[in-house]
Motif scaffolding. Structure first.
Motif, mmCIF file in Angstrom:
data_model
loop_
_atom_site.group_PDB
_atom_site.id
_atom_site.type_symbol
_atom_site.label_atom_id
_atom_site.label_comp_id
_atom_site.label_asym_id
_atom_site.label_seq_id
_atom_site.Cartn_x
_atom_site.Cartn_y
_atom_site.Cartn_z
ATOM 1 N N MET A 1 0.850 -1.176 0.000
ATOM 2 C CA MET A 1 0.000 0.000 0.000
ATOM 3 C C MET A 1 0.898 1.243 0.000
ATOM 4 N N PRO A 2 0.597 2.227 -0.843
ATOM 5 C CA PRO A 2 1.417 3.455 -0.876
ATOM 6 C C PRO A 2 1.388 4.190 0.471
ATOM 7 N N LYS A 3 2.476 4.886 0.739
ATOM 8 C CA LYS A 3 2.605 5.576 2.022
ATOM 9 C C LYS A 3 1.520 6.633 2.225
ATOM 10 N N LEU A 4 1.147 7.337 1.149
ATOM 11 C CA LEU A 4 0.143 8.388 1.278
ATOM 12 C C LEU A 4 -1.227 7.806 1.633
ATOM 13 N N ILE A 5 -1.573 6.677 1.035
ATOM 14 C CA ILE A 5 -2.850 6.037 1.343
ATOM 15 C C ILE A 5 -2.856 5.533 2.778
ATOM 16 N N ARG A 6 -1.743 4.956 3.209
ATOM 17 C CA ARG A 6 -1.629 4.485 4.592
ATOM 18 C C ARG A 6 -1.737 5.661 5.564
ATOM 19 N N LEU A 7 -1.086 6.777 5.225
ATOM 20 C CA LEU A 7 -1.169 7.976 6.059
ATOM 21 C C LEU A 7 -2.605 8.471 6.144
ATOM 22 N N TYR A 8 -3.299 8.504 5.004
ATOM 23 C CA TYR A 8 -4.678 8.991 4.974
ATOM 24 C C TYR A 8 -5.586 8.113 5.836
ATOM 25 N N ILE A 9 -5.493 6.802 5.659
ATOM 26 C CA ILE A 9 -6.353 5.895 6.420
ATOM 27 C C ILE A 9 -6.066 6.002 7.911
ATOM 28 N N THR A 10 -4.795 6.079 8.271
ATOM 29 C CA THR A 10 -4.424 6.210 9.682
ATOM 30 C C THR A 10 -4.980 7.489 10.290
ATOM 31 N N GLN A 11 -4.828 8.597 9.584
ATOM 32 C CA GLN A 11 -5.291 9.875 10.114
ATOM 33 C C GLN A 11 -6.811 9.944 10.180
ATOM 34 N N VAL A 12 -7.485 9.335 9.219
ATOM 35 C CA VAL A 12 -8.950 9.307 9.258
ATOM 36 C C VAL A 12 -9.433 8.481 10.450
ATOM 37 N N LEU A 13 -8.793 7.342 10.709
ATOM 38 C CA LEU A 13 -9.174 6.539 11.872
ATOM 39 C C LEU A 13 -8.923 7.295 13.178
ATOM 40 N N ILE A 14 -7.813 8.009 13.243
ATOM 41 C CA ILE A 14 -7.537 8.822 14.432
ATOM 42 C C ILE A 14 -8.597 9.915 14.577
ATOM 43 N N GLY A 15 -8.972 10.557 13.466
ATOM 44 C CA GLY A 15 -9.996 11.601 13.500
ATOM 45 C C GLY A 15 -11.342 11.078 13.971
ATOM 46 N N PHE A 16 -11.739 9.888 13.498
ATOM 47 C CA PHE A 16 -13.007 9.317 13.947
ATOM 48 C C PHE A 16 -12.924 8.864 15.396
ATOM 49 N N GLY A 17 -11.750 8.452 15.844
ATOM 50 C CA GLY A 17 -11.573 8.124 17.260
ATOM 51 C C GLY A 17 -11.723 9.362 18.134
ATOM 52 N N ILE A 18 -11.126 10.460 17.713
ATOM 53 C CA ILE A 18 -11.266 11.724 18.448
ATOM 54 C C ILE A 18 -12.726 12.157 18.448
ATOM 55 N N SER A 19 -13.413 11.938 17.325
ATOM 56 C CA SER A 19 -14.824 12.279 17.250
ATOM 57 C C SER A 19 -15.644 11.458 18.241
ATOM 58 N N GLY A 20 -15.304 10.187 18.372
ATOM 59 C CA GLY A 20 -16.012 9.353 19.342
ATOM 60 C C GLY A 20 -15.832 9.862 20.757
ATOM 61 N N LEU A 21 -14.605 10.248 21.099
ATOM 62 C CA LEU A 21 -14.353 10.824 22.429
ATOM 63 C C LEU A 21 -15.110 12.136 22.621
ATOM 64 N N PHE A 22 -15.131 12.956 21.564
ATOM 65 C CA PHE A 22 -15.815 14.243 21.626
ATOM 66 C C PHE A 22 -17.310 14.063 21.847
ATOM 67 N N VAL A 23 -17.917 13.156 21.091
ATOM 68 C CA VAL A 23 -19.360 12.912 21.228
ATOM 69 C C VAL A 23 -19.663 12.304 22.594
ATOM 70 N N ALA A 24 -18.803 11.397 23.059
ATOM 71 C CA ALA A 24 -19.012 10.807 24.383
ATOM 72 C C ALA A 24 -18.972 11.883 25.465
ATOM 73 N N LEU A 25 -18.025 12.809 25.359
ATOM 74 C CA LEU A 25 -17.957 13.904 26.336
ATOM 75 C C LEU A 25 -19.164 14.832 26.226
ATOM 76 N N LEU A 26 -19.598 15.114 24.992
ATOM 77 C CA LEU A 26 -20.787 15.955 24.813
ATOM 78 C C LEU A 26 -21.999 15.337 25.506
ATOM 79 N N LEU A 27 -22.175 14.045 25.304
ATOM 80 C CA LEU A 27 -23.337 13.384 25.881
ATOM 81 C C LEU A 27 -23.180 13.187 27.386
ATOM 82 N N TRP A 28 -21.977 12.863 27.859
ATOM 83 C CA TRP A 28 -21.760 12.640 29.275
ATOM 84 C C TRP A 28 -21.945 13.934 30.080
#
Length: 102
Positions: A1-28
């Motif tokens: 897999m090209p490095k740029l695609i791997r970077l994109y997928i990794t950063q998107v997963l990190i972004g959605f993880g941060i979003s999960g924490l953000f939504v959990a804090l909003l609701l909590w």
């Protein structure tokens, strides 16, 4: 897999993880009575999923942009601008009045 695609997928997963924490804090913390509103609805899971997904798009984009901009090479040259002191000299400007048309 090209490095740029791997970077994109990794950063998107990190972004959605941060979003999960953000939504959990909003609701909590029940910001703006959001959890109370969602809990009383008949589409609770859909509301939480939409909140997570929409924030995930934003956080993933920001995360990827930050990662790409962080890849820039650091300059080794001088920083801070010129060391020469600039002297300011006032200049006389003649102001002419304009007659108003009637």
């Amino acid at each position: 897999m090209p490095k740029l695609i791997r970077l994109y997928i990794t950063q998107v997963l990190i972004g959605f993880g941060i979003s999960g924490l953000f939504v959990a804090l909003l609701l909590w913390l029940d910001v703006a009575n959001l959890w109370t509103l969602i809990r009383g609805s008949d589409v609770t899971l859909l509301a939480i999923a939409m909140l997570w997904f929409m924030n995930g798009i934003v956080f993933a984009g920001v995360q990827f942009a930050w990662a790409v901009m962080n890849m820039a090479e650091k300059d080794e040259g001088p920083k801070g601008g010129s060391l020469v002191a600039h002297g300011f000299v006032p200049v006389r400007v003649v102001a002419k009045s304009v007659k108003k048309a009637r």
